[in-house]
Structure formats: C-alpha cells, structure tokens
Write an enzyme that holds these catalytic residues in place. Sequence first.
Site, PDB file in Angstrom:
ATOM      1  N   GLU A 105       9.805  -3.661  10.371  1.00 25.14           N
ATOM      2  CA  GLU A 105      10.172  -2.375   9.777  1.00 25.14           C
ATOM      3  C   GLU A 105      10.686  -1.403  10.829  1.00 25.14           C
ATOM      4  O   GLU A 105      10.060  -1.208  11.873  1.00 25.14           O
ATOM      5  CB  GLU A 105       8.977  -1.761   9.045  1.00 25.14           C
ATOM      6  CG  GLU A 105       9.312  -0.430   8.378  1.00 25.14           C
ATOM      7  CD  GLU A 105       8.254   0.075   7.424  1.00 25.14           C
ATOM      8  OE1 GLU A 105       8.436   1.178   6.875  1.00 25.14           O
ATOM      9  OE2 GLU A 105       7.245  -0.638   7.218  1.00 25.14           O
ATOM     10  N   LYS A 145      -0.898  -9.318   3.497  1.00 21.31           N
ATOM     11  CA  LYS A 145      -0.102  -8.754   4.595  1.00 21.31           C
ATOM     12  C   LYS A 145      -0.988  -7.895   5.482  1.00 21.31           C
ATOM     13  O   LYS A 145      -1.762  -7.077   4.986  1.00 21.31           O
ATOM     14  CB  LYS A 145       1.075  -7.940   4.065  1.00 21.31           C
ATOM     15  CG  LYS A 145       1.972  -7.390   5.202  1.00 21.31           C
ATOM     16  CD  LYS A 145       3.333  -6.955   4.685  1.00 21.31           C
ATOM     17  CE  LYS A 145       3.282  -5.646   3.921  1.00 21.31           C
ATOM     18  NZ  LYS A 145       2.895  -4.500   4.787  1.00 21.31           N
ATOM     19  N   ASP A 152      -0.849  -6.219   0.253  1.00 19.34           N
ATOM     20  CA  ASP A 152      -1.274  -5.579   1.493  1.00 19.34           C
ATOM     21  C   ASP A 152      -2.791  -5.520   1.615  1.00 19.34           C
ATOM     22  O   ASP A 152      -3.489  -5.235   0.630  1.00 19.34           O
ATOM     23  CB  ASP A 152      -0.760  -4.133   1.544  1.00 19.34           C
ATOM     24  CG  ASP A 152       0.586  -4.007   2.225  1.00 19.34           C
ATOM     25  OD1 ASP A 152       0.857  -4.786   3.160  1.00 19.34           O
ATOM     26  OD2 ASP A 152       1.365  -3.116   1.833  1.00 19.34           O
ATOM     27  N   ASP A 172       0.828  -1.201   0.000  1.00 20.20           N
ATOM     28  CA  ASP A 172       0.000   0.000   0.000  1.00 20.20           C
ATOM     29  C   ASP A 172       0.866   1.256   0.000  1.00 20.20           C
ATOM     30  O   ASP A 172       0.352   2.371  -0.067  1.00 20.20           O
ATOM     31  CB  ASP A 172      -1.002  -0.007   1.150  1.00 20.20           C
ATOM     32  CG  ASP A 172      -0.356  -0.081   2.520  1.00 20.20           C
ATOM     33  OD1 ASP A 172       0.876  -0.135   2.601  1.00 20.20           O
ATOM     34  OD2 ASP A 172      -1.100  -0.092   3.525  1.00 20.20           O
TER      35      ASP A 172
END
Length: 271
Positions: free
Chosen positions: A186, A118, A90, A51
């Site tokens: 992340e 995801k 995503d 995204d």
Amino acid sequence: MSTHADSKPWTVPALAEAKRNGQKLVMLTAYDAGFARTFDANGVDLILIGDSLGMVVQGHDSTLPVTVADMVYHTRAVARVLQRALLVADLPFGADATPERALDASLQLLQAGAEMVKIEGAGFKVDIIRYLVEREIPVCAHLGLTPQSVLRLGGFKIQGRGDAARQLVEDARAVAAAGASIMVLECVPTPVAAEVTAAVDVPTIGIGAGPQCDGQVLVLHDFLGLDSGHRRPKFVKDFLAEGGSVAGATRAYADAVRDGSFPDEQHAYAQ
C-alpha cells in the site's frame, strides 16, 4: 478476460499459479452480502473484509477502533453469498499483538467463513505469520502504508522512499519466507513495488503501488466514487462513472486490472 474459469472457485494454491502464469488478480473490499454478491458475479477474484470498515462504514477517523467481533459479523455476511471469490479478512488492531491472540482471532474469522487472514507489518509479525501458517491458517501480509500504524507513522503517508525502500524489500522477503500466501503493498512508489514483486514468489496486490504488482485492490467506496468522509487518495479511480452501474463498474475495474490499464501513472506514486 480471465484465464481462471468463471465458475471455478479460487483457492490458495491457485493464487500462486496465477502469478506464475502472469495472470493479474482482482480484489475489492466488501462489507455486506449485496455488494459481495455483485463483485463475485462480475470478475472479482478476492474479496477483502477490510478493517477499513471502521472508516467507511462506522465513521471513525482510523481503523483502530475495529474489533474482532466487528470483523466476524461482516465476514459472516459476505461469506454466505460467495461462489467464486476467495475471502480474506483483516486481523484488526491488537488482535495480532501475540501469537495466541492472533490464533484465537484467526480461528474466529475462519469459522465465520474467511479463507485467509491479513496481518499488517513485518518485524515481530513475521514470527506471528509463521506461527499461523504452521497451524494451517493462510495469511496475507500487508506492507508499506499500514493503517493500523497511523499513530506511529504520523498519518497516512507514502512508504518505501529513499533508504526505506531496501527495508521494504527485506520485509517482503521475510514475510514470504514465513509462509504468507499473498501480500498487499500500500502506498509504495512504483519502482519499489516492482522490485518487491520480482523478489518474491508470492503474488503482490497493490493499492497505490503501481501497475507492476501481480494484482490490485481498492476500497469499495473509493472505486465507486462514494463519499467516505475522508480525502480521496491519488490512486483512487471512480469506476462507477465509467461503468454506469455497480456491476458495470466492477467489470470495468476487473478488465482494467487484467489488461494493465489500471493503475496508470496518474494513479501511482513515483520514487
């Protein structure tokens, strides 16, 4: 230099086998057939329809405006050309707010060609991950900096420092126990990402999370040094400058991930 045959398509079970064998996984985002075809032919194991397209393709300041319809469109475009890489898509902001909404969005993405969805975050998302996995939908979890939480977090900031490190490890165990097949970490300090990687049986894919993850992912525009209109994060490296072409950059990135030379300390965060 991959131990997974270049002509052999990736499957969900093969990802876990790669971790057991110590084989690093190479992931990139793609949003169209042209880049996806090049990545697929030059050593990329997983392609993510992120995204992030809201920021690098649509020009928004965050990923929040992206819709399920947007994700389906780009997923279809990429899925048409893949021969080897496993395709992850995503669930955009709000699409996983309830189990029923998550199931509906996931079915649309799988019907468009995705092989895994995801989901960002833990907490109540753990039950949603379990709900989808029980319905035969493979899930990639996403922990650490979760861009869909940018309003709550107050911006794009490093996560997992101090007391938050223990919670991150617990969240990783929870999403793995719920059935996530892989997880993205992340903007997490290298030692914390290493602890998470050792704590779970599923592969960890780092982005700004140091070299000890089981694989790495970068956004297309970042790894090619393209101007996305946003500040370039510390963990980004311009592989186009090294590779000389998109195909060359892809091979350079894949080789650097597999031999452990990327990311180095310059492209990671300390505790």
